[in-house]
Scaffold this active site. Structure first.
Site, PDB file in Angstrom:
ATOM      1  N   CYS A 163     -54.547 -13.108  15.722  1.00 16.90           N
ATOM      2  CA  CYS A 163     -53.620 -12.988  14.594  1.00 16.90           C
ATOM      3  C   CYS A 163     -52.854 -11.683  14.656  1.00 16.90           C
ATOM      4  O   CYS A 163     -51.832 -11.506  14.048  1.00 16.90           O
ATOM      5  CB  CYS A 163     -54.331 -13.150  13.256  1.00 16.90           C
ATOM      6  SG  CYS A 163     -55.443 -11.844  12.837  1.00 16.90           S
ATOM      7  N   THR A 196     -28.287   5.685   8.681  1.00 14.26           N
ATOM      8  CA  THR A 196     -27.070   5.233   9.362  1.00 14.26           C
ATOM      9  C   THR A 196     -27.296   3.839   9.944  1.00 14.26           C
ATOM     10  O   THR A 196     -28.318   3.582  10.578  1.00 14.26           O
ATOM     11  CB  THR A 196     -26.699   6.236  10.486  1.00 14.26           C
ATOM     12  OG1 THR A 196     -26.504   7.506   9.879  1.00 14.26           O
ATOM     13  CG2 THR A 196     -25.444   5.801  11.220  1.00 14.26           C
ATOM     14  N   ASN A 199     -45.456 -19.286  11.361  1.00 17.25           N
ATOM     15  CA  ASN A 199     -45.197 -18.903  12.748  1.00 17.25           C
ATOM     16  C   ASN A 199     -46.246 -19.416  13.725  1.00 17.25           C
ATOM     17  O   ASN A 199     -45.988 -19.519  14.908  1.00 17.25           O
ATOM     18  CB  ASN A 199     -45.078 -17.383  12.857  1.00 17.25           C
ATOM     19  CG  ASN A 199     -46.218 -16.663  12.172  1.00 17.25           C
ATOM     20  OD1 ASN A 199     -46.441 -16.827  10.974  1.00 17.25           O
ATOM     21  ND2 ASN A 199     -46.967 -15.881  12.932  1.00 17.25           N
TER      22      ASN A 199
HETATM   23  N1  PLP Z   1     -42.555 -13.018   9.464  1.00 15.07           N
HETATM   24  C1  PLP Z   1     -42.788 -14.001  10.339  1.00 15.07           C
HETATM   25  C2  PLP Z   1     -43.073 -15.387   9.847  1.00 15.07           C
HETATM   26  C3  PLP Z   1     -42.757 -13.746  11.712  1.00 15.07           C
HETATM   27  O1  PLP Z   1     -42.996 -14.724  12.585  1.00 15.07           O
HETATM   28  C4  PLP Z   1     -42.464 -12.420  12.145  1.00 15.07           C
HETATM   29  C5  PLP Z   1     -42.463 -12.081  13.592  1.00 15.07           C
HETATM   30  O2  PLP Z   1     -43.461 -12.175  14.276  1.00 15.07           O
HETATM   31  C6  PLP Z   1     -42.218 -11.433  11.192  1.00 15.07           C
HETATM   32  C7  PLP Z   1     -42.273 -11.764   9.854  1.00 15.07           C
HETATM   33  C8  PLP Z   1     -41.911 -10.016  11.573  1.00 15.07           C
HETATM   34  O3  PLP Z   1     -40.568  -9.909  12.025  1.00 15.07           O
HETATM   35  P1  PLP Z   1     -40.137  -8.628  12.898  1.00 15.07           P
HETATM   36  O4  PLP Z   1     -40.765  -8.814  14.237  1.00 15.07           O
HETATM   37  O5  PLP Z   1     -38.629  -8.718  12.945  1.00 15.07           O
HETATM   38  O6  PLP Z   1     -40.600  -7.424  12.180  1.00 15.07           O
END
Ligand code: PLP
Length: 385
Positions: A323, A235, A149
């Site tokens: 981070c 639910t 990410n």
């Molecule tokens: N994994 C990655 C690689 C992400 O970029 C993110 C979001 O920032 C997540 C997990 C977490 O997802 P969510 O925001 O739907 O909990």
């Protein structure tokens, strides 16, 4: 002032067509899918339809999809749910996982599980030799993200999964950044479990799913009425699930058009910044990267300062240095690529999305260099350097 949103790895807008699909399920079709009356049946049909849509997009079968409250829950369900049936053993993750995996793994470590992090090279690719060496006789599970990410690097998941299987371990991938952005099926990747999140693909926040390959046994994290084939009681979030199904179907239909367009804009933005601003470096892999991710480190300036100045001029980007929300620690991802703390602090992440245009990129390339120039003039590091 025109506002340009360049933070699609953090979240995306809900597509109007997705919103339209969701709307009836708030106040008109509000039945509980577990009830047998008419409104209950309508809701059940909607959830079933969405499950088929998610399965279709992943090349899976509907029975292999568990709806969750997002990527974080899907990641936690994969790790805790899978390991629960073993008394002890070893879990392998990469050094650049999202906190949803990294912190879940640390929590498992505190419960007595052995956990190792495999290093990545300077481009963010998992080191294949270190990976092979990291396996132990009791390695139960490997979790390596499909794409990162922060720096956008895409891992060779099919190869990594094959090695895990050769060692008798199951393989999970966090594909939160790639579902809807890259064309693939779970069969292409050869994984046992895969996490995805709705709000990264123009769907609603608080929605997601875990693909669990047939025959992979999991224990639930949430106990209750036995929803989601006993894997996730509670639910169902019917409007959210409907939105996730609509969003994933739409993303898939648009991919052939959006992927090359985003890649062209990303490359123009990155090469433009590198050509206009000295002492800058593109982070992540040159080609094996997310279509919309341009992560760049700019020496002698702080990521947060660039972010705030850009925001004041209407550009919303992310600093690669934090981070966790509010944290000023350098990102563990950027540090894992081998950068020093100073360079890691001076990084920004521009993530493009399907509503961005070439004009947005041009405007950014005009606005960004003078911002860096001004900040560098104020930086003691730069004056001395
Ligand atoms: N994994 C990655 C690689 C992400 O970029 C993110 C979001 O920032 C997540 C997990 C977490 O997802 P969510 O925001 O739907 O909990």
């Amino acid at each position: 002032m025109k506002r340009v949103y360049f933070d699609h790895a953090a979240s995306t807008p809900v597509d109007p067509r997705v919103l339209a699909a969701m709307m009836p399920f708030f106040a008109e079709q509000y039945g509980n899918p577990s009830e047998l009356h008419e409104l209950g049946r309508f809701a059940r049909q909607a959830v079933d339809r969405a499950r088929a849509e998610v399965a279709e997009a992943l090349g899976a079968s509907a029975k292999e999809i568990v709806f969750t409250s997002g990527g974080t829950e899907a990641d936690n369900l994969a790790l805790f749910g899978y390991l629960q049936r073993f008394g002890s053993g070893h879990l392998l993750i990469s050094a650049i996982e999202h906190p949803a995996i990294q912190e879940a793994a640390r929590a498992l470590g505190r419960q007595g599980w052995a956990v190792d992090e495999v290093p990545v090279d300077g481009d963010g690719v998992v080191d294949p030799h270190a990976y092979e060496r990291a396996f132990r006789g009791d390695t139960r599970l490997v979790s390596i993200m499909h794409a990162n990410n922060v720096v956008g690097t895409v891992q060779p998941i099919a190869e990594l999964a094959r090695v895990a299987h050769d060692h008798g371990a199951a393989f999970h991938t966090d594909a939160v950044q790639t579902v809807g952005s890259l064309p693939f099926t779970v069969g292409d990747l050869g994984v046992d479990m895969l996490s995805l999140s709705g709000h990264k693909l123009y769907g609603p926040k608080g929605t997601g799913a875990l693909y669990v390959k047939r025959g992979t046994r999991l224990a639930p994290l949430l106990h209750g009425g036995g929803h989601e084939r006993r894997l996730r009681s509670g639910t169902e979030n019917v409007p959210g699930i409907v939105g996730l199904g609509a969003a994933i179907t739409l993303a898939r239909a648009m991919l052939a058009e959006t992927q090359p367009r985003l890649e062209a804009m990303r490359d123009r933005l990155a090469t433009g910044v590198l050509a206009r601003i000295p002492a800058t470096r593109y982070l992540g892999h040159a080609t094996q990267r997310l279509p919309g991710n341009a992560a760049i480190t700019v020496r002698f300036v702080e990521g947060e300062s660039m972010l705030l100045r850009l925001d004041a001029e209407g550009f919303m980007v992310s600093s690669g240095s934090a981070c966790a929300s509010g944290s000023l620690e350098p990102s563990h991802v950027i540090m894992a690529l081998g950068l020093g703390a100073e360079e890691a602090h001076g990084s920004i992440r521009v993530t493009l999305g399907r509503e961005n245009t070439d004009d947005d990129v041009d405007a950014f390339l005009e606005a960004f260099p003078p911002i860096v120039e001004k900040l560098r003039q104020m930086s003691p590091l730069y004056v001395r350097g």
